[in-house]
Design an enzyme around this catalytic site. Structure first.
Site, mmCIF file in Angstrom:
data_model
loop_
_atom_site.group_PDB
_atom_site.id
_atom_site.type_symbol
_atom_site.label_atom_id
_atom_site.label_comp_id
_atom_site.label_asym_id
_atom_site.label_seq_id
_atom_site.Cartn_x
_atom_site.Cartn_y
_atom_site.Cartn_z
ATOM 1 N N ARG A 161 7.865 8.139 -3.699
ATOM 2 C CA ARG A 161 7.506 7.758 -2.316
ATOM 3 C C ARG A 161 8.620 8.072 -1.306
ATOM 4 O O ARG A 161 8.777 7.388 -0.303
ATOM 5 C CB ARG A 161 7.161 6.272 -2.211
ATOM 6 C CG ARG A 161 5.980 5.835 -3.001
ATOM 7 C CD ARG A 161 4.668 6.421 -2.447
ATOM 8 N NE ARG A 161 3.543 5.787 -3.078
ATOM 9 C CZ ARG A 161 3.040 6.166 -4.245
ATOM 10 N NH1 ARG A 161 3.530 7.208 -4.896
ATOM 11 N NH2 ARG A 161 2.007 5.521 -4.756
ATOM 12 N N SER A 230 -1.118 0.439 0.368
ATOM 13 C CA SER A 230 -0.040 -0.394 -0.195
ATOM 14 C C SER A 230 0.983 -0.686 0.902
ATOM 15 O O SER A 230 1.567 0.242 1.452
ATOM 16 C CB SER A 230 0.675 0.351 -1.319
ATOM 17 O OG SER A 230 -0.257 0.748 -2.282
ATOM 18 N N GLU A 326 6.367 0.070 2.268
ATOM 19 C CA GLU A 326 6.071 1.492 2.030
ATOM 20 C C GLU A 326 5.605 2.117 3.348
ATOM 21 O O GLU A 326 5.799 3.299 3.599
ATOM 22 C CB GLU A 326 4.974 1.616 0.970
ATOM 23 C CG GLU A 326 4.614 3.061 0.699
ATOM 24 C CD GLU A 326 3.562 3.239 -0.387
ATOM 25 O OE1 GLU A 326 3.714 2.651 -1.471
ATOM 26 O OE2 GLU A 326 2.600 3.978 -0.132
HETATM 27 C C1 FAD Z 1 -6.505 2.663 1.862
HETATM 28 C C2 FAD Z 1 -5.223 3.448 1.713
HETATM 29 C C3 FAD Z 1 -4.839 3.889 0.464
HETATM 30 C C4 FAD Z 1 -3.645 4.625 0.305
HETATM 31 N N1 FAD Z 1 -3.300 5.039 -0.938
HETATM 32 C C5 FAD Z 1 -2.165 5.759 -1.123
HETATM 33 C C6 FAD Z 1 -1.792 6.214 -2.417
HETATM 34 O O1 FAD Z 1 -2.515 6.009 -3.395
HETATM 35 N N2 FAD Z 1 -0.641 6.906 -2.549
HETATM 36 C C7 FAD Z 1 0.160 7.189 -1.471
HETATM 37 O O2 FAD Z 1 1.205 7.841 -1.667
HETATM 38 N N3 FAD Z 1 -0.165 6.761 -0.232
HETATM 39 C C8 FAD Z 1 -1.299 6.060 -0.029
HETATM 40 N N4 FAD Z 1 -1.638 5.614 1.218
HETATM 41 C C9 FAD Z 1 -0.740 5.900 2.342
HETATM 42 C C10 FAD Z 1 -1.176 7.129 3.175
HETATM 43 O O3 FAD Z 1 -2.422 7.587 2.769
HETATM 44 C C11 FAD Z 1 -0.178 8.281 3.027
HETATM 45 O O4 FAD Z 1 1.117 7.864 3.381
HETATM 46 C C12 FAD Z 1 -0.559 9.477 3.898
HETATM 47 O O5 FAD Z 1 0.261 10.588 3.565
HETATM 48 C C13 FAD Z 1 -0.412 9.188 5.380
HETATM 49 O O6 FAD Z 1 -0.959 10.266 6.109
HETATM 50 P P1 FAD Z 1 -1.123 10.119 7.682
HETATM 51 O O7 FAD Z 1 -1.471 11.459 8.225
HETATM 52 O O8 FAD Z 1 -2.078 9.047 8.021
HETATM 53 O O9 FAD Z 1 0.352 9.722 8.095
HETATM 54 P P2 FAD Z 1 0.912 8.912 9.352
HETATM 55 O O10 FAD Z 1 0.733 7.452 9.125
HETATM 56 O O11 FAD Z 1 0.348 9.478 10.602
HETATM 57 O O12 FAD Z 1 2.439 9.266 9.215
HETATM 58 C C14 FAD Z 1 3.159 8.828 8.091
HETATM 59 C C15 FAD Z 1 4.609 9.341 8.186
HETATM 60 O O13 FAD Z 1 4.608 10.755 8.135
HETATM 61 C C16 FAD Z 1 5.189 11.304 9.323
HETATM 62 N N5 FAD Z 1 4.409 12.501 9.647
HETATM 63 C C17 FAD Z 1 3.055 12.599 9.752
HETATM 64 N N6 FAD Z 1 2.711 13.870 9.995
HETATM 65 C C18 FAD Z 1 3.863 14.586 10.064
HETATM 66 C C19 FAD Z 1 4.177 15.948 10.304
HETATM 67 N N7 FAD Z 1 3.224 16.866 10.537
HETATM 68 N N8 FAD Z 1 5.496 16.321 10.329
HETATM 69 C C20 FAD Z 1 6.480 15.433 10.088
HETATM 70 N N9 FAD Z 1 6.241 14.120 9.862
HETATM 71 C C21 FAD Z 1 4.946 13.704 9.836
HETATM 72 C C22 FAD Z 1 5.075 10.204 10.360
HETATM 73 O O14 FAD Z 1 6.080 10.350 11.360
HETATM 74 C C23 FAD Z 1 5.305 8.985 9.496
HETATM 75 O O15 FAD Z 1 6.664 8.820 9.227
HETATM 76 C C24 FAD Z 1 -2.831 4.904 1.421
HETATM 77 C C25 FAD Z 1 -3.241 4.455 2.699
HETATM 78 C C26 FAD Z 1 -4.416 3.750 2.844
HETATM 79 C C27 FAD Z 1 -4.841 3.297 4.217
#
Ligand code: FAD
Length: 339
Positions: A161, A230, A326
Site C-alpha cells: 500500500r 478500508s 490507508e
Molecule cells: C469500497 C472500496 C473498496 C476498496 N478496496 C480496495 C482494495 O481492495 N485494495 C486497495 O488497494 N484499495 C482499495 N480501495 C481504495 C481505492 O479503491 C484505491 O486507493 C484507488 O486506487 C483510488 O483511486 P481513485 O482514483 O479514487 O483515487 P483518489 O482517491 O482520487 O486519489 C488517491 C490518491 O492518489 C493520488 N492520485 C490520484 N490520481 C493521481 C494521478 N493521476 N497522479 C498522481 N496522483 C494521483 C491522489 O492525490 C491521492 O493521493 C477501496 C475503496 C473503496 C471505496
C-alpha cells in the site's frame, strides 16, 4: 491555447466516495494532455482521480485537479501483453475490458474502485496480488518544473500500500499514463482463504467472478452507502511481536510476509475491541466489515475524525498496535497525517 475547465468554490461532495460536505476554492478538470503546460502549480494543490481513497475533512483552500485523461493501447510481445493506459480510465473498467479480450492477470484486483492513475500511488492490492507486479513504467507530468518524466518499476519503490508517489515531496507529480506487462502465461493466485476452495485449473473468468462475488458480499457499495473502503492499513509488526500477541490472543489472524514481518488484520482488531457499533454522528463503523467506516448521510469531517481517533486510541490501548489511515485525509491546506 487549450481551454482549461476551471470551477470556483465547487462542492467536492460528489467528487469523493465518502461524500463529506466540503468545497474547493478551484477545481480543474484535465481532459487532454495538451492542457498540462497551462496548469500552474501553487500549494495547496491536490490531484484527484475518482476520490475513492481521499476524504475532504473540511473545505480545501486550494486547487483540486481532477484527472480525466482517457485512452488504452495494447501491443503484443513474445511472452506478454503490453498495455498502456491513460490515468483517468476507470480501474475496474480496464480489468473487465482486458479480461474480455483474453488478457489476464488483474482478476484478483477486480472491483477495486478508482482510476488507473491512482493505482500505482498506493500500489493497490487484493487477494494476494498487487498492481505494482505488472507495472513496467509510469509517465509523469511534473506540475512544478513543467516537464514530462518517466519512472521505471524500480523508481516507483512499490511496497505494501505504498510507493514513492505517496510521499509528501512528490505531490506535484501527476501520473498521466501507466504501462503494464501482463504475461501471456497466466497463473491463478489462489492463496487467500476466500479463493482457496477454487480448483487449481480455475479459469480467469471464474476467478474474477468469485472475487467480485466476495467483494460484493463484504464491502458496501459507495454509491449506496458512502465509504472509502478500508479506512486503516493492516498493521505490520515484527515476528517476535506477532508471537507475543498470538500467545495472548490465540484467534488473532496473522499473515506472514516475505521479509519475515507479520501483517495483522485491522478489521479484526477493531471488531474484537468491541467497536463494531461505534459511531459519532452519521460516521460509523460498518456492521459487516469493521475496517470500513461509512457515512450514513450527514457525517461531517469532524464526526469522522473523532470516530477514527477513538478507534485508534482503543486499539492501541488494547493491543499496543498503532492503526494508520490507508485513506488520504485532507484538511484545509493538505494531507492531515495525524488525523
Ligand atoms: C469500497 C472500496 C473498496 C476498496 N478496496 C480496495 C482494495 O481492495 N485494495 C486497495 O488497494 N484499495 C482499495 N480501495 C481504495 C481505492 O479503491 C484505491 O486507493 C484507488 O486506487 C483510488 O483511486 P481513485 O482514483 O479514487 O483515487 P483518489 O482517491 O482520487 O486519489 C488517491 C490518491 O492518489 C493520488 N492520485 C490520484 N490520481 C493521481 C494521478 N493521476 N497522479 C498522481 N496522483 C494521483 C491522489 O492525490 C491521492 O493521493 C477501496 C475503496 C473503496 C471505496
Amino acid at each position: 491555447m487549450d481551454i482549461i475547465l476551471t470551477h470556483s468554490q465547487q462542492s467536492l461532495q460528489s467528487r469523493h466516495s465518502f461524500a463529506l460536505p466540503a468545497y474547493a476554492r478551484t477545481v480543474i478538470e484535465l481532459n487532454d494532455e495538451a492542457q498540462l503546460p497551462n496548469i500552474q502549480w501553487q500549494e495547496p494543490f491536490w490531484i484527484l482521480g475518482e476520490g475513492t481513497n481521499t476524504l475532504f475533512l473540511e473545505d480545501f483552500e486550494g486547487t483540486v485537479l481532477v484527472n480525466q485523461l482517457r485512452g488504452v493501447q495494447i501491443t503484443e510481445a513474445d511472452d506478454a501483453w503490453l498495455v498502456s493506459v491513460a490515468a483517468g480510465e476507470n480501474w475496474h473498467g480496464l480489468v473487465c475490458s482486458l479480461s474480455a479480450q483474453g488478457i489476464h492477470g488483474f482478476e484478483n484486483l477486480a472491483l477495486i474502485p478508482g482510476s488507473v492513475g491512482a493505482a500505482p500511488v498506493q500500489n493497490i492490492g487484493a487477494y494476494g496480488v498487487e498492481v505494482g507486479q505488472f507495472i513496467t513504467a509510469v509517465d509523469i507530468w511534473d506540475l512544478q518544473s513543467q516537464q514530462a518524466l518517466q519512472w521505471t518499476h524500480a523508481d516507483c519503490e512499490f511496497r505494501y500500500r505504498e510507493s514513492r508517489f505517496k510521499r509528501k515531496h512528490n505531490r506535484h507529480l501527476l501520473i498521466t499514463q501507466v504501462h503494464f506487462a501482463l504475461p501471456k502465461q497466466w497463473v491463478p493466485e489462489l492463496s487467500y482463504p476466500d479463493l482457496r476452495n477454487l480448483p487449481a485449473d480455475v479459469s480467469a473468468s471464474e476467478l474474477m467472478a468469485r472475487v467480485i462475488a466476495v467483494r460484493e458480499a463484504k464491502l458496501p457499495d459507495p454509491k449506496r452507502l458512502p465509504n472509502a473502503g478500508s479506512f486503516f492499513k493492516n498493521p505490520v509488526v515484527s515476528a517476535e511481536r506477532a508471537q507475543e500477541l498470538l500467545s495472548k490472543y490465540p484467534m488473532m489472524p496473522q499473515f506472514f510476509m516475505e521479509n519475515g514481518d507479520v501483517k495483522l488484520a485491522a478489521g479484526w482488531l477493531i471488531d474484537q475491541a468491541g467497536l463494531k457499533s461505534a459511531a459519532v454522528g452519521d460516521a460509523a463503523v460498518h456492521q459487516q466489515q469493521a475496517l470500513v467506516l461509512v457515512n450514513h448521510g450527514r457525517a461531517s469531517g469532524e464526526d469522522l475524525r473523532a470516530l477514527a481517533r477513538s478507534i485508534q486510541d482503543q486499539v492501541a490501548t488494547r493491543y499496543g498496535v498503532t492503526l494508520e489511515p490507508e485513506v488520504r485525509l485532507l484538511s484545509k491546506q493538505g494531507v492531515d497525517a495525524n488525523l
